[in-house]
Design a protein around this motif. Structure first.
Motif, short mmCIF file in Angstrom:
data_model
loop_
_atom_site.label_atom_id
_atom_site.label_comp_id
_atom_site.label_asym_id
_atom_site.label_seq_id
_atom_site.Cartn_x
_atom_site.Cartn_y
_atom_site.Cartn_z
N PRO A 61 0.78 -1.14 -0.09
CA PRO A 61 -0.03 -0.01 -0.03
C PRO A 61 1.04 1.33 0.15
N LEU A 62 2.07 1.24 0.61
CA LEU A 62 2.87 2.30 0.51
C LEU A 62 3.62 2.79 -0.78
N GLY A 63 3.89 1.60 -1.29
CA GLY A 63 4.79 1.68 -2.61
C GLY A 63 3.97 1.98 -3.73
N SER A 64 2.61 1.69 -3.56
CA SER A 64 1.98 1.70 -4.92
C SER A 64 0.43 2.69 -4.64
N GLN A 65 0.33 3.67 -5.42
CA GLN A 65 -0.80 4.50 -5.08
C GLN A 65 -2.23 3.69 -5.75
N THR A 66 -1.80 2.94 -6.51
CA THR A 66 -3.15 2.15 -7.04
C THR A 66 -3.55 0.92 -6.01
#
Length: 542
Positions: free
Chosen positions: A303-308
């Motif tokens: 969740p932190l690494g990807s906005q999608t």
């Protein structure tokens, strides 16, 4: 001249750079071609449609309408409005849907009455209490991608396309919307001036901008006195400070710390297949280290690494890592930040003590929230978080200030919006000392970190003892019995093993290794100075 491998690498880099430049030129040429070929037609069509809408509006209302401002979309707002036929169709559809619901409701009532008349069945009803996976938000995205592939690429004949680099028509289709938007902005400027001239000539109306400008001047003069008195306060508030100044203050006060370069794969361990057998019997075994890595990646890194992923996955604002001291909770926090490229804010009694009082803590959390949102992804780490929710009364002044966070953390989490990639991570080695009510309300997900089992301490490929000894620079011989070390270290954590290896393998001992090889007794003697995790403490976590 360069060596062959370096020449090949440099040539590949140059080729990639040239390929990127060619693609950028092609995109620019496609957009330029669309403007040249389709631009005049799009411009003429938009002008005709806007003119027709204005004429129809004057025919109905008796005057020309005001041009929609750019904030509402400009001329887009004109075409969004629905025709009377569309409104009638929607009303008819709503009426039909309401009738359908009423019929379904009557059918359910009749069915319930019929079921009530039936005699109850003899026997116990089997209720499936097993865990069931909920619907995934990513399924729709996968279906869209699959359908797009089936439409455009599945039955495509590429035999004549030898290069297969790009499809010009698909690129034009994607660029056409942006070209239309650029032309629409230009058309809005022209049509707005044209509408003002027509209003002045036909209806005798003047532009409302003059009147609005006068009102703005009067309002500005009336607010001048108030702003003069509050100017000093506003300039000193956090709202007027830049992100750089806040970032610098947080770093100087120790609230923003440097992330250690630790990978999640460095948290080594084996998967224990016997845990599945225990689950079948109804027991809840302690998770293995690979399961911990999977949960940390699922709730923290992805969740932190990807906005999608953050927008579509279930929202997790807080995460708690619990386990005995030395199992690697701090290492996992740094691994999350390393993998996601996140900033790390650390809240400790010493750092929070620099902002005394409730107002000071509110200002500190506001600074962290502002910087964390602006420079997301960010992780807010609270070590020994059970001390915030401890049952006993604090003695030191720093502890009193630290405990005030218990009432402020729910407000901090409430201020986090779904689009903010900010995660609150707490670590605790004694969660049973906290008041479990507010403690569990703050943290949404709780992950239990186990101590290493025998497979992890002495496995076939990767073992803790072998890994840390070689990492420290030691040499393994037959005099070091890893199996013996794995059995003797039962109950000890990864932190104990690391401390033992560092204590034994000093710089002097590494220099003596050639003439005095390492022995098992050296590690066992150092290990005996540590206290293991006893069974009572381990059972307290379960």
């Amino acid at each position: 001249s360069l060596p062959p491998d370096l020449e090949a690498t440099s040539s590949l880099q140059k080729e990639n750079v040239l390929q990127d430049e060619v693609q950028e030129r092609e995109h620019f040429s496609f957009r330029h071609e669309l403007k040249r070929t389709e631009g005049p037609h799009i411009k003429e069509t938009l002008q005709d449609q806007i003119t027709q809408c204005f004429l129809e509006c004057r025919h109905v209302t008796g005057r020309f309408p005001d041009y929609p401002p750019e904030k509402t979309g400009g001329s887009k707002a004109i075409f969004i409005e629905k025709h009377p036929e569309q409104v009638l169709e929607e009303l008819a559809a709503k009426k039909a849907e309401a009738e359908k619901k009423e019929n379904e409701k009557k059918g359910k009532e009749d069915k319930e009455v019929a079921q009530a008349k039936k005699p109850p069945k003899v026997g116990k009803q089997v209720v499936d209490e097993s865990w069931k996976m909920g619907p995934s938000n990513f399924l729709l995205m996968l279906e869209e991608g699959s359908s797009q592939y089936q439409v455009f690429w599945e039955n495509r004949d590429n035999r004549s396309d030898f290069l297969q680099d790009h499809d010009p028509e698909l690129i034009k289709e994607g660029e056409r919307g942006e070209v239309e938007e650029e032309i629409r902005v230009q058309v809005d400027e022209v049509m707005q001036e044209k509408l003002l001239r027509v209003k002045l000539a036909v209806d005798g109306e003047t532009s409302p901008q003059g009147k609005a400008a006068k009102d703005k001047v009067r309002a500005a003069r009336s607010r001048a006195g108030e702003q003069h008195n509050a100017k000093h306060t506003i300039m000193m508030s956090l709202a007027c400070r830049t992100i750089d100044s806040l970032y610098q203050e947080l770093a100087e006060e120790g609230l923003l710390i440097q992330v250690k370069n630790v990978n999640l794969s460095d948290y080594i361990g084996y998967y224990d297949c016997l845990r599945n057998i225990l689950r079948e019997t109804g027991a809840q075994p302690v998770p293995s280290i690979p399961e911990v890595r999977q949960l940390v990646a699922l709730y923290g890194i992805l969740p932190l690494g990807s906005q999608t992923v953050h927008e579509n996955a279930p929202l997790v604002k807080s995460l708690l890592l619990v386990g005995p001291a030395g199992v690697g909770k701090k290492m996992l926090v740094h691994a999350i930040c390393t993998a996601a490229g996140a900033n790390l804010f650390s809240l400790t009694p010493s750092t929070t003590g620099k902002y005394p009082g409730r107002d000071g803590l509110i200002m500190m959390l506001h600074m962290i929230l502002k910087v964390g949102k602006e420079l997301q992804p960010s992780v807010v780490w609270i070590g020994n978080t059970e001390r915030i929710f401890s049952k006993g009364a604090p003695k030191a002044e720093e502890e009193v200030n630290f405990k005030r966070l218990a009432k402020l953390l729910p407000q901090f989490l409430k201020a986090l919006k779904p689009k903010d990639r900010v995660l609150l991570v707490g670590t605790s080695s004694r969660p049973f000392d906290a008041n479990l009510g507010p403690f569990c309300k703050v943290y949404q997900k709780i992950i239990l970190i186990p101590k290493p089992d025998y497979l992890t301490r002495f496995g076939k490929y990767f073992t803790l003892w072998k890994h840390y000894i070689l990492q420290r620079g030691g040499a393994l011989t037959r005099l070091v019995n890893l199996n013996c070390l794995a059995r003797v270290s039962d109950g000890f954590t990864q932190g104990h093993i690391v401390d033992v290896v560092h204590t034994v393998l000093t710089e002097l001992r590494l220099l003596q290794m050639d003439r005095k090889p390492l022995r098992t007794a050296e590690f066992v003697t150092s290990l005996a100075r540590h206290d293991p995790v006893y069974k009572e403490e381990e059972e307290a976590f379960q």
